[in-house]
Scaffold this motif. Structure first.
Motif, PDB file in Angstrom:
ATOM      1  N   THR A   1       6.226  -8.298   0.328  1.00  0.00           N
ATOM      2  CA  THR A   1       7.276  -8.630  -0.902  1.00  0.00           C
ATOM      3  C   THR A   1       7.840  -7.624  -1.789  1.00  0.00           C
ATOM      4  OG1 THR A   1       6.053 -10.452  -0.919  1.00  0.00           O
ATOM      5  CG2 THR A   1       7.549  -9.811  -3.068  1.00  0.00           C
ATOM      6  N   ILE A   2       8.938  -6.876  -1.465  1.00  0.00           N
ATOM      7  CA  ILE A   2       9.659  -6.143  -2.689  1.00  0.00           C
ATOM      8  C   ILE A   2       9.711  -6.415  -3.607  1.00  0.00           C
ATOM      9  CG2 ILE A   2      12.382  -4.888  -2.960  1.00  0.00           C
ATOM     10  CD1 ILE A   2      12.723  -5.568   0.138  1.00  0.00           C
ATOM     11  N   THR A   3       8.926  -5.606  -4.700  1.00  0.00           N
ATOM     12  CA  THR A   3       8.700  -5.598  -6.573  1.00  0.00           C
ATOM     13  C   THR A   3      10.232  -5.194  -6.556  1.00  0.00           C
ATOM     14  OG1 THR A   3       7.207  -4.162  -6.737  1.00  0.00           O
ATOM     15  CG2 THR A   3       6.309  -6.385  -6.012  1.00  0.00           C
ATOM     16  N   ALA A   4      10.670  -3.922  -6.324  1.00  0.00           N
ATOM     17  CA  ALA A   4      11.967  -2.598  -7.188  1.00  0.00           C
ATOM     18  C   ALA A   4      12.107  -2.143  -5.590  1.00  0.00           C
ATOM     19  CB  ALA A   4      10.927  -1.765  -7.501  1.00  0.00           C
ATOM     20  N   SER A   5      13.894  -2.517  -6.071  1.00  0.00           N
ATOM     21  CA  SER A   5      14.319  -1.347  -4.953  1.00  0.00           C
ATOM     22  C   SER A   5      16.035  -1.450  -5.378  1.00  0.00           C
ATOM     23  CB  SER A   5      14.945  -2.709  -4.186  1.00  0.00           C
ATOM     24  OG  SER A   5      15.729  -3.363  -5.054  1.00  0.00           O
ATOM     25  N   LYS A   6      16.567  -0.294  -4.712  1.00  0.00           N
ATOM     26  CA  LYS A   6      17.805   0.178  -5.125  1.00  0.00           C
ATOM     27  C   LYS A   6      18.667   0.697  -3.896  1.00  0.00           C
ATOM     28  CE  LYS A   6      21.441   1.752  -7.629  1.00  0.00           C
ATOM     29  NZ  LYS A   6      22.085   0.629  -8.078  1.00  0.00           N
ATOM     30  N   VAL A   7      19.825   0.087  -3.529  1.00  0.00           N
ATOM     31  CA  VAL A   7      20.484   0.641  -2.386  1.00  0.00           C
ATOM     32  C   VAL A   7      21.962   1.333  -3.050  1.00  0.00           C
ATOM     33  CG1 VAL A   7      21.574  -0.023  -0.322  1.00  0.00           C
ATOM     34  CG2 VAL A   7      19.721  -1.079  -1.000  1.00  0.00           C
ATOM     35  N   GLU A   8      22.174   1.984  -2.671  1.00  0.00           N
ATOM     36  CA  GLU A   8      23.499   3.288  -2.891  1.00  0.00           C
ATOM     37  C   GLU A   8      24.452   3.703  -1.920  1.00  0.00           C
ATOM     38  OE1 GLU A   8      26.039   4.067  -5.520  1.00  0.00           O
ATOM     39  OE2 GLU A   8      24.098   3.115  -5.855  1.00  0.00           O
TER      40      GLU A   8
ATOM     41  N   LEU B   1      11.084   4.457   2.061  1.00  0.00           N
ATOM     42  CA  LEU B   1      12.688   5.436   1.984  1.00  0.00           C
ATOM     43  C   LEU B   1      13.643   5.559   3.134  1.00  0.00           C
ATOM     44  CD1 LEU B   1      14.657   7.149   0.515  1.00  0.00           C
ATOM     45  CD2 LEU B   1      12.934   9.161   0.788  1.00  0.00           C
ATOM     46  N   LEU B   2      14.860   4.747   3.083  1.00  0.00           N
ATOM     47  CA  LEU B   2      15.290   4.736   4.281  1.00  0.00           C
ATOM     48  C   LEU B   2      16.609   5.144   4.081  1.00  0.00           C
ATOM     49  CD1 LEU B   2      15.366   1.266   5.691  1.00  0.00           C
ATOM     50  CD2 LEU B   2      13.538   3.531   6.019  1.00  0.00           C
ATOM     51  N   ALA B   3      17.833   6.309   4.709  1.00  0.00           N
ATOM     52  CA  ALA B   3      18.254   7.197   4.533  1.00  0.00           C
ATOM     53  C   ALA B   3      19.113   7.659   5.821  1.00  0.00           C
ATOM     54  CB  ALA B   3      17.789   8.813   3.846  1.00  0.00           C
ATOM     55  N   ARG B   4      20.250   7.378   5.560  1.00  0.00           N
ATOM     56  CA  ARG B   4      21.515   7.782   6.524  1.00  0.00           C
ATOM     57  C   ARG B   4      22.362   9.052   5.630  1.00  0.00           C
ATOM     58  NH1 ARG B   4      21.050   7.108  11.177  1.00  0.00           N
ATOM     59  NH2 ARG B   4      19.127   5.766  12.164  1.00  0.00           N
ATOM     60  N   LYS B   5      23.504   9.215   5.980  1.00  0.00           N
ATOM     61  CA  LYS B   5      24.419   9.962   5.184  1.00  0.00           C
ATOM     62  C   LYS B   5      25.154   9.288   4.784  1.00  0.00           C
ATOM     63  CE  LYS B   5      24.490  14.490   8.496  1.00  0.00           C
ATOM     64  NZ  LYS B   5      24.749  14.727   9.760  1.00  0.00           N
ATOM     65  N   GLY B   6      25.240   8.450   4.856  1.00  0.00           N
ATOM     66  CA  GLY B   6      26.352   7.273   4.820  1.00  0.00           C
ATOM     67  C   GLY B   6      25.743   6.286   3.377  1.00  0.00           C
ATOM     68  N   ALA B   7      23.978   6.364   3.354  1.00  0.00           N
ATOM     69  CA  ALA B   7      23.527   5.255   2.225  1.00  0.00           C
ATOM     70  C   ALA B   7      22.059   5.722   1.866  1.00  0.00           C
ATOM     71  CB  ALA B   7      23.780   4.009   2.914  1.00  0.00           C
ATOM     72  N   VAL B   8      21.009   5.415   1.341  1.00  0.00           N
ATOM     73  CA  VAL B   8      19.777   5.208   0.708  1.00  0.00           C
ATOM     74  C   VAL B   8      19.133   3.737   0.170  1.00  0.00           C
ATOM     75  CG1 VAL B   8      19.810   6.260  -1.889  1.00  0.00           C
ATOM     76  CG2 VAL B   8      18.040   6.486  -0.255  1.00  0.00           C
ATOM     77  N   GLY B   9      18.482   3.552   0.322  1.00  0.00           N
ATOM     78  CA  GLY B   9      17.518   2.404   0.370  1.00  0.00           C
ATOM     79  C   GLY B   9      16.431   2.579  -0.441  1.00  0.00           C
ATOM     80  N   VAL B  10      15.635   2.325  -1.346  1.00  0.00           N
ATOM     81  CA  VAL B  10      14.432   2.990  -1.414  1.00  0.00           C
ATOM     82  C   VAL B  10      13.926   1.200  -2.357  1.00  0.00           C
ATOM     83  CG1 VAL B  10      14.878   4.838  -2.658  1.00  0.00           C
ATOM     84  CG2 VAL B  10      14.487   3.773  -3.839  1.00  0.00           C
TER      85      VAL B  10
END
Length: 219
Positions: free
Chosen positions: A97-104, A81-90
């Motif tokens: 190896t990343i098997t599932a992800s989402k960045v917003e 879980l990576l988070a900053r006020k302007g974006a999040v990535g999980v």
């Protein structure tokens, strides 16, 4: 790759890739004419220098050097879980190896140069936007990460052993305050990764960085 930085209270932190740990240990023993081992702490025989090894997230049950070396080639699944006020990535990560992800990415109004009532109004708006962003980020984390959390729908072998967080600690805390994410908060690793504003490349870098062994060297 080995990276080093000063440690609060003295000494320095060294972060080393798992595949390089055995060579690093050989070097420590060689530089100190041997060393005594006490669990995950090495003490140089010649001068009393110490090296405290911190296993990567998910390997918290490892209690000695031999067990750590045996566990590193097959790391457990972790959640990111990576988070900053302007974006999040999980992401869900197996090995590196990343098997599932989402960045917003999110839009938050910047500060205004105006003072008085106008400045207060913008400050309230930013606070409201930050709360809304934390809620949206929690929605994303719930959708992508909860299936791999303890007690979720994943098979026992596919459950994440740890949640690794990075970025802005206050933002991460705000996201994990969502009650739905309690199973993830329960396995949160204490070390916060340094991370730029989340995007896929940053998630991939964090997946590699999270697997490093952290070593506290004194002096």
């Amino acid at each position: 790759m080995v990276t080093a930085r000063p440690a609060a209270g003295g000494g320095r932190w060294v972060e080393i890739s798992p595949e390089r740990l055995r060579g690093w240990l050989d070097g420590f023993y060689g530089r100190h004419d041997g060393a005594e081992e006490d669990g995950l702490v090495l003490t140089g025989a010649s001068n009393g220098d110490t090296a405290r090894l911190c296993p990567p997230p998910g390997l918290d049950g490892v209690t000695d050097v031999d067990a750590l070396l045996a566990a590193l080639p097959a790391p457990p699944r972790i959640a990111l879980l990576l988070a900053r006020k302007g974006a999040v990535g999980v992401a869900v990560v197996d090995g590196t190896t990343i098997t599932a992800s989402k960045v917003e990415r999110f839009h938050i109004h910047g500060r205004t140069a105006a003072g008085g009532w106008s400045q207060q109004r913008y400050a309230r708006r930013r606070d409201n936007q930050a709360d809304a962003v934390a809620q949206k980020a929690a929605d994303i984390a719930a959708r992508v990460l909860l299936p791999s959390a303890p007690g979720g729908a994943a098979a026992p072998d596919d459950v994440a052993a740890a949640l690794v967080c990075g970025g802005d600690k206050s933002m991460v805390d705000a996201v994990l305050a969502d009650r739905r994410l309690a199973p993830l908060a329960a396995i949160r690793h204490p070390h916060l990764l340094e991370a730029a504003e989340p995007r896929l490349a940053v998630l991939e870098e964090a997946a590699v960085h999270a697997r490093k062994v952290r070593i506290h060297l004194v002096p």
